[in-house]
Write a protein that holds these residues in place. Sequence first.
Motif, PDB file in Angstrom:
ATOM      1  N   LEU A  94       0.940  -1.272  -0.026  1.00 44.74           N
ATOM      2  CA  LEU A  94      -0.210  -0.028   0.087  1.00 44.74           C
ATOM      3  C   LEU A  94       0.801   1.114   0.022  1.00 44.74           C
ATOM      4  O   LEU A  94       0.516   2.175  -0.704  1.00 44.74           O
ATOM      5  CB  LEU A  94      -0.749  -0.052   1.049  1.00 44.74           C
ATOM      6  N   VAL A  95       1.906   1.331   0.900  1.00 40.21           N
ATOM      7  CA  VAL A  95       2.932   2.388   0.991  1.00 40.21           C
ATOM      8  C   VAL A  95       3.554   2.646  -0.534  1.00 40.21           C
ATOM      9  O   VAL A  95       3.552   3.599  -0.833  1.00 40.21           O
ATOM     10  CB  VAL A  95       4.027   2.035   1.863  1.00 40.21           C
ATOM     11  N   LYS A  96       3.761   1.431  -1.071  1.00 37.22           N
ATOM     12  CA  LYS A  96       4.658   1.541  -2.152  1.00 37.22           C
ATOM     13  C   LYS A  96       3.682   1.986  -3.340  1.00 37.22           C
ATOM     14  O   LYS A  96       4.145   2.639  -4.181  1.00 37.22           O
ATOM     15  CB  LYS A  96       5.081   0.112  -2.765  1.00 37.22           C
ATOM     16  N   LYS A  97       2.344   1.781  -3.423  1.00 36.09           N
ATOM     17  CA  LYS A  97       1.704   2.367  -4.409  1.00 36.09           C
ATOM     18  C   LYS A  97       1.172   3.736  -4.076  1.00 36.09           C
ATOM     19  O   LYS A  97       0.137   4.118  -4.853  1.00 36.09           O
ATOM     20  CB  LYS A  97       0.357   1.290  -4.627  1.00 36.09           C
ATOM     21  N   GLY A  98       1.309   4.334  -2.853  1.00 35.81           N
ATOM     22  CA  GLY A  98       0.908   5.383  -2.714  1.00 35.81           C
ATOM     23  C   GLY A  98      -0.415   5.493  -1.648  1.00 35.81           C
ATOM     24  O   GLY A  98      -1.181   6.714  -1.702  1.00 35.81           O
ATOM     25  N   PHE A  99      -0.838   4.451  -0.987  1.00 34.11           N
ATOM     26  CA  PHE A  99      -1.908   4.578  -0.331  1.00 34.11           C
ATOM     27  C   PHE A  99      -1.689   4.325   1.054  1.00 34.11           C
ATOM     28  O   PHE A  99      -2.455   3.683   1.952  1.00 34.11           O
ATOM     29  CB  PHE A  99      -2.794   3.136  -0.941  1.00 34.11           C
ATOM     30  N   GLY A 100      -0.423   4.503   1.642  1.00 34.01           N
ATOM     31  CA  GLY A 100      -0.081   4.690   3.014  1.00 34.01           C
ATOM     32  C   GLY A 100       0.028   5.610   3.929  1.00 34.01           C
ATOM     33  O   GLY A 100       0.394   5.665   4.706  1.00 34.01           O
ATOM     34  N   PHE A 153      -7.500   2.617  -1.976  1.00 35.23           N
ATOM     35  CA  PHE A 153      -6.951   1.648  -3.169  1.00 35.23           C
ATOM     36  C   PHE A 153      -8.353   1.438  -3.955  1.00 35.23           C
ATOM     37  O   PHE A 153      -8.200   1.241  -5.121  1.00 35.23           O
ATOM     38  CB  PHE A 153      -6.102   0.725  -2.592  1.00 35.23           C
ATOM     39  N   GLN A 154      -9.184   0.532  -2.825  1.00 32.48           N
ATOM     40  CA  GLN A 154     -10.415   0.104  -3.884  1.00 32.48           C
ATOM     41  C   GLN A 154     -11.289   1.139  -4.407  1.00 32.48           C
ATOM     42  O   GLN A 154     -11.772   0.878  -5.422  1.00 32.48           O
ATOM     43  CB  GLN A 154     -11.195  -0.713  -2.706  1.00 32.48           C
ATOM     44  N   ARG A 155     -11.364   2.245  -3.696  1.00 40.98           N
ATOM     45  CA  ARG A 155     -12.127   3.264  -4.279  1.00 40.98           C
ATOM     46  C   ARG A 155     -11.300   3.942  -5.607  1.00 40.98           C
ATOM     47  O   ARG A 155     -12.002   4.496  -6.473  1.00 40.98           O
ATOM     48  CB  ARG A 155     -12.073   4.507  -3.201  1.00 40.98           C
ATOM     49  N   ALA A 156     -10.145   3.926  -5.602  1.00 39.21           N
ATOM     50  CA  ALA A 156      -9.534   4.369  -6.630  1.00 39.21           C
ATOM     51  C   ALA A 156      -9.393   3.424  -7.900  1.00 39.21           C
ATOM     52  O   ALA A 156      -9.397   3.844  -8.851  1.00 39.21           O
ATOM     53  CB  ALA A 156      -7.985   4.462  -6.328  1.00 39.21           C
ATOM     54  N   GLN A 157      -9.977   2.139  -7.621  1.00 35.52           N
ATOM     55  CA  GLN A 157     -10.574   1.436  -9.013  1.00 35.52           C
ATOM     56  C   GLN A 157     -11.858   1.650  -9.270  1.00 35.52           C
ATOM     57  O   GLN A 157     -12.375   0.982 -10.213  1.00 35.52           O
ATOM     58  CB  GLN A 157     -10.281  -0.028  -8.299  1.00 35.52           C
ATOM     59  N   THR A 204      -8.720  -7.439  -5.102  1.00 35.65           N
ATOM     60  CA  THR A 204      -7.803  -6.283  -4.504  1.00 35.65           C
ATOM     61  C   THR A 204      -6.525  -6.522  -4.708  1.00 35.65           C
ATOM     62  O   THR A 204      -5.829  -5.763  -5.005  1.00 35.65           O
ATOM     63  CB  THR A 204      -8.498  -6.017  -3.281  1.00 35.65           C
ATOM     64  N   TRP A 205      -6.271  -7.831  -4.034  1.00 34.61           N
ATOM     65  CA  TRP A 205      -4.851  -8.117  -4.036  1.00 34.61           C
ATOM     66  C   TRP A 205      -4.359  -8.403  -5.385  1.00 34.61           C
ATOM     67  O   TRP A 205      -3.208  -8.021  -5.568  1.00 34.61           O
ATOM     68  CB  TRP A 205      -4.761  -9.651  -3.482  1.00 34.61           C
ATOM     69  N   GLY A 223     -19.613   1.272  -2.218  1.00 33.97           N
ATOM     70  CA  GLY A 223     -20.379   0.180  -1.252  1.00 33.97           C
ATOM     71  C   GLY A 223     -19.505  -0.876  -0.679  1.00 33.97           C
ATOM     72  O   GLY A 223     -18.459  -0.844  -0.196  1.00 33.97           O
ATOM     73  N   GLY A 224     -20.128  -1.981  -0.659  1.00 39.21           N
ATOM     74  CA  GLY A 224     -19.495  -3.245  -0.216  1.00 39.21           C
ATOM     75  C   GLY A 224     -18.140  -3.824  -1.020  1.00 39.21           C
ATOM     76  O   GLY A 224     -17.511  -4.410  -0.325  1.00 39.21           O
ATOM     77  N   ALA A 225     -18.008  -3.238  -2.222  1.00 44.20           N
ATOM     78  CA  ALA A 225     -16.834  -3.531  -2.862  1.00 44.20           C
ATOM     79  C   ALA A 225     -15.529  -2.942  -2.429  1.00 44.20           C
ATOM     80  O   ALA A 225     -14.639  -3.066  -2.695  1.00 44.20           O
ATOM     81  CB  ALA A 225     -17.318  -3.641  -4.484  1.00 44.20           C
ATOM     82  N   ALA A 226     -16.034  -1.678  -1.754  1.00 44.14           N
ATOM     83  CA  ALA A 226     -14.790  -0.855  -1.135  1.00 44.14           C
ATOM     84  C   ALA A 226     -14.960  -0.946   0.485  1.00 44.14           C
ATOM     85  O   ALA A 226     -15.254   0.077   1.181  1.00 44.14           O
ATOM     86  CB  ALA A 226     -14.807   0.397  -1.781  1.00 44.14           C
ATOM     87  N   ASP A 227     -14.975  -2.212   1.043  1.00 48.27           N
ATOM     88  CA  ASP A 227     -15.046  -2.283   2.654  1.00 48.27           C
ATOM     89  C   ASP A 227     -13.666  -2.040   3.246  1.00 48.27           C
ATOM     90  O   ASP A 227     -13.770  -2.236   4.583  1.00 48.27           O
ATOM     91  CB  ASP A 227     -15.857  -3.541   2.868  1.00 48.27           C
TER      92      ASP A 227
END
Length: 350
Positions: free
Chosen positions: A297-303, A325-329, A344-345, A333-337
């Motif tokens: 997450l840190v490496k991808k800028g979400f830390g 990260f999920q919302r960036a996709q 996600t992985w 809702g439940g897909a971004a819990d």
Amino acid sequence: METPVFEEIEPASDCDCAGCRHWRRVLPHSPAGRALAHPAACRALVVATAAASAAAVSALGAGPAAALPAAAHAPHRPGVPAGDEPGTPQGPRTPLHGGTGRPAAPPAGAELAGITRAEIIDRAGTWVAAKVPYSLTSYWSDGYRQDCSGFVSMAWKLPANEWTGSLATVADRITKEELQPGDILLFHNASDPQEGSHVVIFGGWTDGTHTAYTAYEQTPPHTRKLDTPYAYWSNSAKYLPYRYKGVTAGKAGTAGAEEAPPGAAGPASHGVAGYPGRAWFGPGADNPYVTRLGRQLVKKGFGTHYTKGPGPRWGEADRRGVQAFQRAQGWRGGAADGHPGPETWRRLFS
């Protein structure tokens, strides 16, 4: 006054309340082939008899009769008929069964096979999905006995069907704080193995206070996965945590392999390389996969939510980072819990 007519009823033999024990002693056995009454029937008989006796005593002028105390039943597991408590019958130690239903002897010199925690949980999940019926005499298509200890033997990929009295010989005693998905909570009643003995697979903590966890267990009527109070619904203090001696951290290998932080060549749950499964993330999780997730997450800028470097214990910073990260996709809702699923992985580590 009419003479009351009493019917001889044999209560269900597996009910251990005070009332049922009393009627088992004083009533004769039912004729062969006669259906047994539910314990409620014997309780109704006790109440009806007590009421009739009180009326008769009052009619004789002897004053009111003292009410009989109600027989108390022990609490039972949700979804399990009260008649199945408190005993949890199980089969003995047996070899695996082949396709013909006959015992198939394990290979000579069979050793404990190495298995990852993700594999244990995945194997346990196959019985949950199939709703394998509970039985202490039947064997599922994979050769394992359909009771609680056979279920653990299957999940651990043991070369034989163990029972609660032998599972500890292939496992090490651990503490509550050391519990991780794939470990077990075992209660073996040595003085009376058929009375209360049971075993469940630990699937991960459901809260940060470690007062509840996800349990995978084989229990009437079939295999289930359920949030459970620690250590169990009843006889809680007698359930002890154990870890299979063959558990490994990476790919399945030899028993006793040293547990190390997972690399890119870790397990492949749901077909995604390196993804260990949802059981490894969430409140109470403490394992190397959480660290690896945080670093990515840190490496991808979400830390940005971390106040210190990512660690092995799951926290709110991990959840918020995953959610960002999920919302960036484009998920909502439940897909971004905030909990990493296989997709996600895959995207995070691609």
